[in-house]
Design a protein around this motif. Structure first.
Motif, PDB file in Angstrom:
ATOM      1  N   ASP A  49      -7.293  -9.573  -0.429  1.00 19.21           N
ATOM      2  CA  ASP A  49      -6.256  -8.605  -0.783  1.00 19.21           C
ATOM      3  C   ASP A  49      -5.298  -9.138  -1.846  1.00 19.21           C
ATOM      4  O   ASP A  49      -4.685  -8.373  -2.575  1.00 19.21           O
ATOM      5  CB  ASP A  49      -5.449  -8.215   0.459  1.00 19.21           C
ATOM      6  N   TYR A  98       3.585  -6.739  -4.907  1.00 18.63           N
ATOM      7  CA  TYR A  98       3.274  -6.144  -3.608  1.00 18.63           C
ATOM      8  C   TYR A  98       4.108  -4.887  -3.404  1.00 18.63           C
ATOM      9  O   TYR A  98       5.333  -4.905  -3.576  1.00 18.63           O
ATOM     10  CB  TYR A  98       3.558  -7.141  -2.483  1.00 18.63           C
ATOM     11  N   ASP A  99       3.442  -3.784  -3.080  1.00 17.03           N
ATOM     12  CA  ASP A  99       4.117  -2.517  -2.820  1.00 17.03           C
ATOM     13  C   ASP A  99       4.438  -2.444  -1.328  1.00 17.03           C
ATOM     14  O   ASP A  99       3.540  -2.272  -0.495  1.00 17.03           O
ATOM     15  CB  ASP A  99       3.234  -1.339  -3.232  1.00 17.03           C
ATOM     16  N   ASN A 100       5.716  -2.573  -0.982  1.00 18.34           N
ATOM     17  CA  ASN A 100       6.108  -2.590   0.426  1.00 18.34           C
ATOM     18  C   ASN A 100       5.939  -1.223   1.083  1.00 18.34           C
ATOM     19  O   ASN A 100       5.738  -1.143   2.301  1.00 18.34           O
ATOM     20  CB  ASN A 100       7.573  -3.036   0.549  1.00 18.34           C
ATOM     21  N   THR A 101       6.015  -0.159   0.306  1.00 27.51           N
ATOM     22  CA  THR A 101       5.859   1.188   0.854  1.00 27.51           C
ATOM     23  C   THR A 101       4.407   1.441   1.258  1.00 27.51           C
ATOM     24  O   THR A 101       4.128   1.983   2.335  1.00 27.51           O
ATOM     25  CB  THR A 101       6.315   2.244  -0.167  1.00 27.51           C
ATOM     26  N   GLN A 102       3.475   1.030   0.358  1.00 29.36           N
ATOM     27  CA  GLN A 102       2.059   1.253   0.637  1.00 29.36           C
ATOM     28  C   GLN A 102       1.416   0.084   1.383  1.00 29.36           C
ATOM     29  O   GLN A 102       0.257   0.161   1.783  1.00 29.36           O
ATOM     30  CB  GLN A 102       1.296   1.466  -0.677  1.00 29.36           C
ATOM     31  N   SER A 103       2.186  -1.013   1.517  1.00 26.74           N
ATOM     32  CA  SER A 103       1.675  -2.223   2.191  1.00 26.74           C
ATOM     33  C   SER A 103       0.386  -2.720   1.555  1.00 26.74           C
ATOM     34  O   SER A 103      -0.623  -2.980   2.232  1.00 26.74           O
ATOM     35  CB  SER A 103       1.451  -1.955   3.690  1.00 26.74           C
ATOM     36  N   LYS A 104       0.428  -2.840   0.209  1.00 19.95           N
ATOM     37  CA  LYS A 104      -0.748  -3.355  -0.477  1.00 19.95           C
ATOM     38  C   LYS A 104      -0.354  -4.009  -1.799  1.00 19.95           C
ATOM     39  O   LYS A 104       0.727  -3.746  -2.345  1.00 19.95           O
ATOM     40  CB  LYS A 104      -1.758  -2.233  -0.729  1.00 19.95           C
ATOM     41  N   TYR A 105      -1.252  -4.872  -2.289  1.00 17.80           N
ATOM     42  CA  TYR A 105      -1.053  -5.522  -3.579  1.00 17.80           C
ATOM     43  C   TYR A 105      -1.481  -4.589  -4.704  1.00 17.80           C
ATOM     44  O   TYR A 105      -2.458  -3.833  -4.554  1.00 17.80           O
ATOM     45  CB  TYR A 105      -1.857  -6.816  -3.667  1.00 17.80           C
TER      46      TYR A 105
END
Length: 544
Positions: free
Chosen positions: A377, A512-519
């Protein structure tokens, strides 16, 4: 001439009391609608006192302090622009009607007439309504990463002063205050024209009360007394000298100062135990605090490229830092190394360092392994803004230019000469962007030279140069390139924008996008800016 000191705006009651005190009650006020203030700037204290006393004796109300009920400001040998700048520093026109800004000729004519004479055009320094229409009011975005800042600086006198305050705060381990001054300086650097008056700064972001006070002092008097006093401080000068030693941070320097060590010679005589980095820093102090030129950075680049290509063909080497932003000098040279095939970079650093050591190019080196965790990820987010790439902090032995051009004048040992290798296309290096134990300062200024006792270097055919090597996997290269290009404040503002405006976490490893929980993956700096919702700013305009 005594420059006018900053005066506090007082109420009309205070002003009237002062006038009464100075008149001694001998002459009553004959003209209550006319309240005068004589500007000391360029007039001088003694002449101002004489003219004030004369006016009071003739029944004029002459205020000792500028107040909101002043109707006429009298000056001598000042331009309208200078008086308007001073008036802005006092808070502008505070009364119900605009203040008359008059030449002293109006005052002397009124004294002769025994009454306020009519204000004619020849008495006026400027017409306020025209002046206000000509004022250029600046407007810039709040974040430095939204602004384009080239190497052109129209407000160097102001930004230099704020940078001194920032440096002093950082040397005193007050990073928060340091960042505040850096942000204020960055706003001024981004302005398209010189600041001439305080009203131009209304509404600009990041200009706190302290920064505005310093700016006002410079606009009014040509220099900041606070900054000039700080530059002469023995502690400030000693901190700059001691942290100018490679491997010495602010805490170590502060401890030495508390032990009575202020100079390099005192450090040598103190018997302090120095680590390897500090020993190298002290030994090569003068050279490591001399600017590195673009030509020298390119020469180091040729050596690094030879080393990298010899152990891993196909690897890519990029010169980062200030030279990539267009600077012509820096205090060290930074290189980012990667390979287009993910994983091929593993173990590369140790081989490169071994090659450089075998060829006699390293006077000092310390290599740290990478400490990030790679997964499918993305790399695990680091707990701080410090990146965790494999890197080598080093001091290079670089042949001087004339020796590089004529290598035959030295022995053919690579330890004594830097033979040119294949040409490397580079974009341009400056300060290291990472923080940590090492803190470098350019300290060869006049007020500090007496603190730096060094032995004559003689005519060595080489000089010592700070060089940092960083290895990144290709999947993180775009983020590493962005992070290591700088400027330091620009990078800090990018991270602040990502967190506060986009709910993202940006580092030199990943986004890292904290809203979408993804890199969010990226293969170029342009893609990173796009992810952040920012207009792409090229390296040459990131000089915040």
């Amino acid at each position: 001439m005594v420059p006018l000191k900053r005066r506090k705006v007082v109420s009309s009651a205070v002003g009237n009391n002062n006038a009464a005190d100075h008149s001694g009650g001998k002459a009553p006020t004959k003209f209550p609608q006319v309240v005068l203030f004589l500007l000391e700037r360029k007039m001088g204290a003694s002449r101002r006192a004489f003219l004030s006393q004369l006016g009071r004796k003739k029944g004029f109300q002459v205020e000792e302090l500028f107040s909101e009920n002043v109707t006429h400001v009298i000056s001598e040998n000042n331009s309208g622009e200078e008086v308007r700048t001073w008036l802005d520093s006092q808070g502008g026109d505070r009364g119900p009607t605009p203040v008359h800004l008059l030449d002293v000729s109006w005052y002397t004519e009124s004294m002769r007439a025994g009454r306020p004479v009519q204000v004619l055009d020849r008495h006026k320094l400027q017409k306020q309504q025209i002046d206000e229409a000509e004022v250029v009011v600046f407007s810039v975005p709040s974040y430095a990463c939204q602004r384009r800042a080239t190497l052109d600086n129209h407000n160097a006198i102001l930004t230099d002063a704020l940078s001194v305050l920032a440096e002093n705060a950082e040397l005193s381990d007050e990073d928060g205050r340091g960042v505040a001054f850096r942000r204020a300086a960055a706003v001024l650097k981004a302005l398209p024209k010189p600041v001439t008056r305080m009203t131009q700064l209304r509404g600009l972001p990041c200009l706190g009360e302290h920064s505005l006070r310093v700016i006002r002092d410079i606009l009014e008097n040509g220099a900041s007394t606070e900054v000039e006093s700080m530059k002469q401080s023995e502690r400030f000068k000693a901190l700059k000298v001691l942290t100018g030693i490679f491997g010495v941070g602010t805490k170590t320097a502060d401890r030495w100062i508390r032990e009575g060590i202020y100079t390099l010679q005192q450090l040598r005589d103190s018997g302090q135990t120095l680590n390897r980095a500090q020993q190298a820093g002290l030994e090569h102090y003068v050279e490591l605090n001399q600017p590195v030129t673009k030509a020298e950075a390119d020469a180091v680049g040729e050596i690094v490229e030879r080393a990298v290509v010899s152990v891993l063909p196909g690897a890519q080497i990029t010169l980062t830092g200030g030279f990539r932003r267009g600077k012509l000098t820096g205090h060290d040279v930074d290189f980012l190394i990667t390979h287009p095939e993910e994983g091929r970079e593993e173990g590369l650093m140790s081989k490169v360092v071994s090659w450089l050591e075998s060829q006699g190019f390293l006077l000092y080196q310390k290599t740290t392994r990478n400490s990030y965790l790679e997964s499918k990820d993305g790399p695990a987010r680091p707990p701080s803004n410090m990146d965790r790439f494999e890197r080598c902090f080093s001091v290079f032995k670089l042949a001087k230019e004339e020796k590089r051009k004529h290598p035959g004048t030295l022995t053919e040992n690579a330890e004594d000469t830097c033979r040119p290798g294949a040409h490397m296309q580079v974009e341009g290096a400056e300060s290291r962007l990472q923080t940590g134990e090492t803190s470098q300062s350019q300290v060869q200024t006049g007020e500090q030279r007496h603190l730096v006792e060094t032995k004559p270097a003689g005519h060595k055919p080489w000089r010592a140069v700070r060089v940092d090597l960083v290895v990144s996997p290709i999947s993180q290269f775009a983020f590493a390139l962005l992070g290591w290009t700088g400027s330091k404040l620009f990078e800090r503002e990018l991270r602040r924008w990502a967190g506060h405006e986009k709910a993202m976490s940006l580092s030199s490893h990943a986004l890292y996008d904290n809203t979408q929980s993804k890199y969010l993956r990226a293969t170029s700096e342009e893609e990173i800016f796009a992810h952040l919702g920012l207009e792409f700013i090229p390296p040459s305009e990131r000089n915040a």
